[in-house]
Motif scaffolding. Sequence first.
Motif, mmCIF file in Angstrom:
data_model
loop_
_atom_site.group_PDB
_atom_site.id
_atom_site.type_symbol
_atom_site.label_atom_id
_atom_site.label_comp_id
_atom_site.label_asym_id
_atom_site.label_seq_id
_atom_site.Cartn_x
_atom_site.Cartn_y
_atom_site.Cartn_z
ATOM 1 N N GLY A 1 -33.129 61.632 12.931
ATOM 2 C CA GLY A 1 -33.987 62.570 12.216
ATOM 3 C C GLY A 1 -34.359 63.757 13.080
ATOM 4 N N VAL A 2 -35.254 64.589 12.551
ATOM 5 C CA VAL A 2 -35.645 65.833 13.210
ATOM 6 C C VAL A 2 -37.155 65.830 13.450
ATOM 7 C CG1 VAL A 2 -35.756 68.353 12.972
ATOM 8 C CG2 VAL A 2 -33.740 67.098 12.154
ATOM 9 N N ILE A 3 -37.575 66.269 14.632
ATOM 10 C CA ILE A 3 -39.001 66.372 14.935
ATOM 11 C C ILE A 3 -39.622 67.410 14.009
ATOM 12 C CG2 ILE A 3 -40.728 66.984 16.664
ATOM 13 C CD1 ILE A 3 -38.875 65.936 18.808
ATOM 14 N N SER A 4 -40.638 66.992 13.249
ATOM 15 C CA SER A 4 -41.213 67.852 12.212
ATOM 16 C C SER A 4 -42.647 68.268 12.497
ATOM 17 C CB SER A 4 -41.164 67.119 10.862
ATOM 18 O OG SER A 4 -41.863 65.882 10.935
ATOM 19 N N SER A 5 -43.124 68.016 13.717
ATOM 20 C CA SER A 5 -44.503 68.345 14.069
ATOM 21 C C SER A 5 -44.559 68.919 15.476
ATOM 22 C CB SER A 5 -45.377 67.086 13.998
ATOM 23 O OG SER A 5 -45.052 66.209 15.072
ATOM 24 N N ASN A 43 -49.144 60.886 30.411
ATOM 25 C CA ASN A 43 -47.756 60.497 30.676
ATOM 26 C C ASN A 43 -47.037 59.953 29.443
ATOM 27 O OD1 ASN A 43 -47.900 61.168 33.455
ATOM 28 N ND2 ASN A 43 -49.012 59.259 33.831
ATOM 29 N N LYS A 44 -47.398 60.467 28.280
ATOM 30 C CA LYS A 44 -46.673 60.089 27.060
ATOM 31 C C LYS A 44 -46.639 61.269 26.102
ATOM 32 C CE LYS A 44 -50.700 58.033 24.772
ATOM 33 N NZ LYS A 44 -51.313 56.781 24.276
ATOM 34 N N GLN A 45 -45.700 61.219 25.184
ATOM 35 C CA GLN A 45 -45.579 62.237 24.143
ATOM 36 C C GLN A 45 -45.766 61.570 22.787
ATOM 37 O OE1 GLN A 45 -42.256 65.315 24.983
ATOM 38 N NE2 GLN A 45 -41.535 63.465 26.015
ATOM 39 N N ARG A 46 -46.252 62.363 21.843
ATOM 40 C CA ARG A 46 -46.487 61.869 20.480
ATOM 41 C C ARG A 46 -45.997 62.931 19.509
ATOM 42 N NH1 ARG A 46 -50.653 62.550 16.694
ATOM 43 N NH2 ARG A 46 -51.197 60.697 15.452
ATOM 44 N N PHE A 47 -45.168 62.517 18.552
ATOM 45 C CA PHE A 47 -44.665 63.470 17.565
ATOM 46 C C PHE A 47 -44.225 62.733 16.306
ATOM 47 C CE2 PHE A 47 -41.224 62.428 20.540
ATOM 48 C CZ PHE A 47 -40.222 61.971 19.689
ATOM 49 N N GLU A 48 -44.006 63.508 15.249
ATOM 50 C CA GLU A 48 -43.522 62.955 13.982
ATOM 51 C C GLU A 48 -42.040 63.285 13.843
ATOM 52 O OE1 GLU A 48 -45.925 64.539 10.838
ATOM 53 O OE2 GLU A 48 -47.785 64.130 11.947
ATOM 54 N N LEU A 49 -41.267 62.301 13.405
ATOM 55 C CA LEU A 49 -39.836 62.470 13.185
ATOM 56 C C LEU A 49 -39.548 62.292 11.701
ATOM 57 C CD1 LEU A 49 -37.080 62.588 15.069
ATOM 58 C CD2 LEU A 49 -36.777 60.312 14.077
ATOM 59 N N LYS A 50 -39.027 63.342 11.076
ATOM 60 C CA LYS A 50 -38.625 63.234 9.677
ATOM 61 C C LYS A 50 -37.267 62.553 9.623
ATOM 62 C CE LYS A 50 -38.052 65.898 5.426
ATOM 63 N NZ LYS A 50 -38.090 67.240 4.796
ATOM 64 N N ALA A 51 -37.249 61.320 9.108
ATOM 65 C CA ALA A 51 -36.022 60.518 9.129
ATOM 66 C C ALA A 51 -35.006 61.039 8.120
ATOM 67 C CB ALA A 51 -36.359 59.061 8.835
ATOM 68 N N TYR A 111 -40.466 70.711 18.662
ATOM 69 C CA TYR A 111 -40.238 70.800 17.222
ATOM 70 C C TYR A 111 -38.814 71.274 16.936
ATOM 71 C CZ TYR A 111 -40.337 72.837 12.528
ATOM 72 O OH TYR A 111 -40.038 73.170 11.226
ATOM 73 N N GLY A 112 -38.141 70.625 16.001
ATOM 74 C CA GLY A 112 -36.790 71.017 15.613
ATOM 75 C C GLY A 112 -35.689 70.274 16.332
ATOM 76 N N ASP A 113 -36.030 69.469 17.346
ATOM 77 C CA ASP A 113 -35.001 68.667 18.023
ATOM 78 C C ASP A 113 -34.519 67.552 17.092
ATOM 79 O OD1 ASP A 113 -35.220 70.179 20.283
ATOM 80 O OD2 ASP A 113 -36.354 68.701 21.442
ATOM 81 N N GLU A 114 -33.207 67.369 17.036
ATOM 82 C CA GLU A 114 -32.644 66.255 16.269
ATOM 83 C C GLU A 114 -32.376 65.096 17.218
ATOM 84 O OE1 GLU A 114 -29.092 65.203 13.042
ATOM 85 O OE2 GLU A 114 -29.253 67.224 13.894
ATOM 86 N N LEU A 115 -32.938 63.937 16.901
ATOM 87 C CA LEU A 115 -32.891 62.785 17.804
ATOM 88 C C LEU A 115 -32.344 61.554 17.097
ATOM 89 C CD1 LEU A 115 -36.521 63.040 19.288
ATOM 90 C CD2 LEU A 115 -34.447 64.149 20.172
ATOM 91 N N ILE A 116 -31.840 60.626 17.911
ATOM 92 C CA ILE A 116 -31.523 59.278 17.453
ATOM 93 C C ILE A 116 -32.439 58.320 18.213
ATOM 94 C CG2 ILE A 116 -29.788 57.469 17.325
ATOM 95 C CD1 ILE A 116 -27.653 59.591 17.129
ATOM 96 N N LEU A 117 -33.210 57.528 17.481
ATOM 97 C CA LEU A 117 -34.135 56.571 18.083
ATOM 98 C C LEU A 117 -33.580 55.158 17.958
ATOM 99 C CD1 LEU A 117 -37.538 57.753 16.516
ATOM 100 C CD2 LEU A 117 -36.379 58.666 18.528
#
Length: 304
Positions: free
Chosen positions: A104-108, A115-123, A150-156
């Motif tokens: 999905g793509v980071i939507s937030s 030492n951590k990151q928090r974001f929403e991923l639109k699947a 924001y806008g990075d496409e990732l595989i989790l």
Amino acid sequence: MRKGGGNKLSKTIIFFVSTLSFILGIVLMSFVSCLQSVNQFYCFGIFLLLLVIFILAQLNKKIKIAMLMAIFLFLGLWRYSISVKNVEVDDIAYYNSQKVEIQGVISSDVLSKDNKQRFELKARSIDFGKKQNVKGSVLVYSMAYPRYKYGDELILYCELKAPEPFEGFAYDRYLARHNIYGICYYPGIKKVADKKGGYFLSLSYVLKNKVREIIDRGLGEPESSLARAIILGDGKLIDDDLRESFSRSGISHIVAISGLHIGIIAGMIGFFLFKMGLSREKIFYLTTILLALFIVLVGMPASA
């Protein structure tokens, strides 16, 4: 209500009765379990029937008020019923409690703290042995590096967890408001592309990060965290001890973007534009545009 008896209702009564009944319908649907099983078709059907009777029938004032309350009560019941999610195979929530691969793509905005990151991923798709297109978003907690945006496409690669209430707070409902139905804690992450988000939001997040950098260079902690919360709405990045101190003293509202912030900013903008000699009409339109840009910059919270 107008004097003289007539059959007309004042606009104030219409607005008050309608709003109160609509809210009551939502509250009843939220907390009365037997109502939650009522089909949304019946709620909407009764709403339409009452509306037709209200428009066509000749009714006295008291009956009209009662009918109006019933109309908006059933509208509230129907509105809540359509928001209740029926989990199907193409919903991300269907795969909770399973080890999956999500693309999905980071939507937030990406928030970094402790030492951590928090974001929403639109699947977009999920792989659990076979690939399936899905809808819905996932809340992701990851290590501080590498940095994502924001806008990075990732595989989790993670075990998808369902949000759960805690300490009396309906955390699952809170996240559902943002279309989030799953949580990934510290997944394996592979970045496959970037710049997949909207251009306007990408630009606003770049600007927001620049402002954060300026604040951090000019101020030390905890002042910089406090300034970011007041100016940019980064209240979640404040140190827990400082947030607790604000809570105990009853001034937590100053670190949350609210109508008060918007009012102060509108007043400041209006004052400076007025001193520049602009007309009230131009001040109104320029202030409205600048406030809209500011609201986008801070993430468009409902309070703003």
